[in-house]
Design an enzyme around this catalytic site. Structure first.
Site, PDB file in Angstrom:
ATOM      1  N   LEU B  43       0.841  -1.210   0.000  1.00 43.73           N
ATOM      2  CA  LEU B  43       0.000   0.000   0.000  1.00 43.73           C
ATOM      3  C   LEU B  43       0.873   1.257   0.000  1.00 43.73           C
ATOM      4  O   LEU B  43       0.925   1.990   0.973  1.00 43.73           O
ATOM      5  CB  LEU B  43      -0.904  -0.007   1.235  1.00 43.73           C
ATOM      6  CG  LEU B  43      -1.554  -1.343   1.631  1.00 43.73           C
ATOM      7  CD1 LEU B  43      -2.377  -1.176   2.896  1.00 43.73           C
ATOM      8  CD2 LEU B  43      -2.415  -1.857   0.501  1.00 43.73           C
ATOM      9  N   ASP B  44       1.539   1.505  -1.110  1.00 44.15           N
ATOM     10  CA  ASP B  44       2.509   2.595  -1.164  1.00 44.15           C
ATOM     11  C   ASP B  44       1.883   3.868  -1.734  1.00 44.15           C
ATOM     12  O   ASP B  44       1.072   3.819  -2.659  1.00 44.15           O
ATOM     13  CB  ASP B  44       3.691   2.163  -2.052  1.00 44.15           C
ATOM     14  CG  ASP B  44       4.924   2.987  -1.798  1.00 44.15           C
ATOM     15  OD1 ASP B  44       5.877   2.870  -2.593  1.00 44.15           O
ATOM     16  OD2 ASP B  44       4.950   3.752  -0.819  1.00 44.15           O
ATOM     17  N   GLY B  45       2.266   5.012  -1.152  1.00 41.51           N
ATOM     18  CA  GLY B  45       1.835   6.277  -1.742  1.00 41.51           C
ATOM     19  C   GLY B  45       0.886   7.088  -0.868  1.00 41.51           C
ATOM     20  O   GLY B  45       0.421   8.147  -1.293  1.00 41.51           O
ATOM     21  N   THR B 211       1.665  -0.175  -5.498  1.00 44.59           N
ATOM     22  CA  THR B 211       1.166   1.065  -6.087  1.00 44.59           C
ATOM     23  C   THR B 211       2.232   2.159  -6.039  1.00 44.59           C
ATOM     24  O   THR B 211       3.292   1.969  -5.447  1.00 44.59           O
ATOM     25  CB  THR B 211      -0.085   1.545  -5.323  1.00 44.59           C
ATOM     26  OG1 THR B 211       0.208   1.554  -3.918  1.00 44.59           O
ATOM     27  CG2 THR B 211      -1.253   0.613  -5.574  1.00 44.59           C
TER      28      THR B 211
END
Lengths: 277, 267
Positions: B43-45, B211
């Site tokens: 769950l990047d960003g 992501t």
């Protein structure tokens, strides 16, 4: 956009030499461009220390040209030679190449035999060049399943080059990332049984020491390149890829040349590595 | 005025039902081809999303949580049985203490919300598993996680695996340690290692999605994703939605025949 020629001049690289295997190659359309393009000049001080490569696409390259699979592997060997020379010139310290996966034994026997024969011939022909170029060779994977003559050849190459230090070329033969992890567990279990270490002392540092990549001080690739458009790691270097930047390109391995490599390095240098922070 | 509000509510509800119906039709079409049974997400960003929209500290993670709930709903409607999310890495403890505390507080709040009656977890019969070195978590968060696992243990329609205080190298070292304790005779097999992995409760994911366009694994599921399709959409995690999921599944269906052939050869 900076051209690869400008990049080569900027880094003080020698003029590129052309392969002499042109006769084998029919006229085909130029290879597709890499997915990332070079926008900035390369910085020598930001060069990855350790580059790993999954050399995929040799058979597809041959099929596209109506050539036998052996020609694809042959052309792949040429690409590997270019890669070793370029890595050495760019100051990369370790280059790990996925030459043969333990999953590859399931390919047709004829193909596997051709590949093994090529390893043998390639190593014999290149050993002297590698020695002169100050390249050290190591092998990771279960080489006990290879022909005795090839095993002896690899052992000799490792011994002959062990004092070299400019570039460390690690060849993964009959390698599987999962098997590497299991054999490390196995080694630790034997040490526990023999009382060499306590079970409580098994941590990440102790574990890392038992992996195949313990032959180098820099076991973690900074950059992994996979050619031929496949978007997976395919059981290569599991533990070691924890923070590696991955670069995927549609180019087939025999077509992966200087331009594509410089583009991969440029993409690497643009990335922001945070290591979890 | 009240009649207008009532009729607007009815229109909104009708529109919502219509959208939901169209989505289910779309999923039925997608289900003609193979659907992955296990999706894993990094769950990047979230922080970049907050900066992009000028949101306050920690709001990116909240937006990310909403995105997670929506995507979970879509995945379970599509028929994906396992979803694994990389909620918090052991490496993330290195971040600023305020930020770490903020994430822990949010996690506590959301874990408690997850097990409420009206939550998506009960609606879809989801079993929640927390995977990682839970001893590294503070007591309130660890207790809440253990309670959530206990309460949802009887659910079996779908499984949500939340990786907290997790890194793959920690998981593997832990599995090695446990295997050595089990096998005093000093012979370790692949099955011993797999059995002791935190992720041993689920099959390997077919797809790993990260992501925000970064293409690295960040010490997540290194063992389990050795053959997985890797996807790195440019969207930041809170921007992930239905179209990204559909695109993911279509790409998966394109390469699945090759993957199946390879798997059959290895068996």
């Amino acid at each position: 956009m900076v051209s690869s020629l400008q990049i080569r001049v900027g880094l003080g690289l020698p003029e590129p030499h052309r392969s002499s295997s042109v006769d084998l190659i029919k006229q085909v359309p130029p290879p597709p461009r890499a997915l990332s393009s070079a926008k900035h000049p390369l910085l020598r001080e930001s060069m990855p220390r350790h580059v790993a490569v999954i050399m995929d696409g040799n058979r597809r390259w041959a099929r596209m040209r109506g050539l036998p699979v052996g020609s694809g592997y042959e052309a792949g060997l040429g690409a590997l030679r270019r890669m070793v020379e370029l890595s050495s010139n760019l100051g990369i310290r370790v280059l790990t190449v996925f030459a043969f996966s333990s999953d590859n034994w399931f390919r047709p026997k004829v193909e596997v035999d051709v590949l093994m024969a090529l390893f043998d011939r390639g190593l014999r022909e290149e050993l002297q060049n590698l020695v002169s170029a100050d390249v050290r060779i190591s092998v990771i994977g279960d080489s006990s399943k290879l022909f005795n003559s090839l095993q002896a050849l690899l052992a000799n190459a490792i011994e002959t080059t062990k004092k070299n230090s400019k570039l460390h070329l690690i060849i993964a033969v009959n390698y599987s990332g999962r098997s590497d992890v299991v054999q490390a567990c196995q080694k630790l279990a034997v040490k526990v049984k023999d009382g060499v270490i306590e079970p409580g002392a098994i941590d990440e540092v102790a574990f890392e020491r038992e992996l195949g990549t313990n032959c180098t001080d820099f076991p973690h690739p900074d950059l992994l390149i996979r050619t031929s458009g496949e978007l997976r790691v395919s059981n290569f270097l599991l533990w070691q890829l924890a923070h590696t930047e991955l670069y995927f390109t549609e180019s087939l391995w025999p077509d992966f040349g200087e331009d594509e490599f410089l583009q991969a390095l440029s993409s690497f240098q643009e990335r922001q590595r945070r290591f979890g922070c | 005025m009240e009649r207008n509000t009532n009729s607007s509510n009815i229109i909104v509800r009708l529109f919502g039902s219509w959208v939901s119906y169209m989505r289910k039709c779309l999923f039925q079409v997608l289900s003609v081809g193979p659907v992955p049974s296990h999706l894993a997400f990094i769950l990047d960003g979230n922080r970049r999303y907050a900066r992009k929209w000028g949101l306050g500290e920690g709001m990116g993670h909240r937006a990310g949580f909403l995105s997670l709930m929506t995507l979970m709903k879509y995945c379970y409607e599509l028929g994906v049985k396992y979803i694994t999310v990389y909620a918090f890495s052991i490496d993330n403890f290195k971040r600023k203490p305020d930020e770490v505390q903020g994430v822990m507080d949010l996690m506590l709040e959301k874990i408690e919300g997850l097990v409420k009656e009206e939550s998506i977890v009960n609606q879809y019969g989801v079993r929640v598993e927390f995977v990682g070195n839970l001893k590294l978590l503070s007591e309130p968060v660890r207790n809440a996680a253990e309670k959530a696992m206990r309460i949802t243990a009887h659910n079996n329609r779908a499984i949500l695996l939340i990786a907290v205080a997790y890194t793959s190298t920690d998981e593997i070292a832990h599995a090695a340690h446990q295997s050595c304790l089990d096998r005093k005779e000093g012979v370790i097999r692949l099955s011993d290692v797999e059995r002791h992995m935190y992720m041993g409760v689920a099959p390997d994911p077919e797809i790993l999605v990260r992501t925000s366009g970064e293409t690295r694994l960040s010490n997540f599921l290194l063992w389990q994703t050795s053959s997985s399709l890797l996807s790195s959409p440019k969207a930041l995690w809170p921007e992930m939605g239905l179209r990204h999921l559909v695109w993911l599944v279509l790409n998966f269906q394109r390469v699945q025949p090759y993957l199946d052939t390879t798997k059959k050869k290895l068996l």
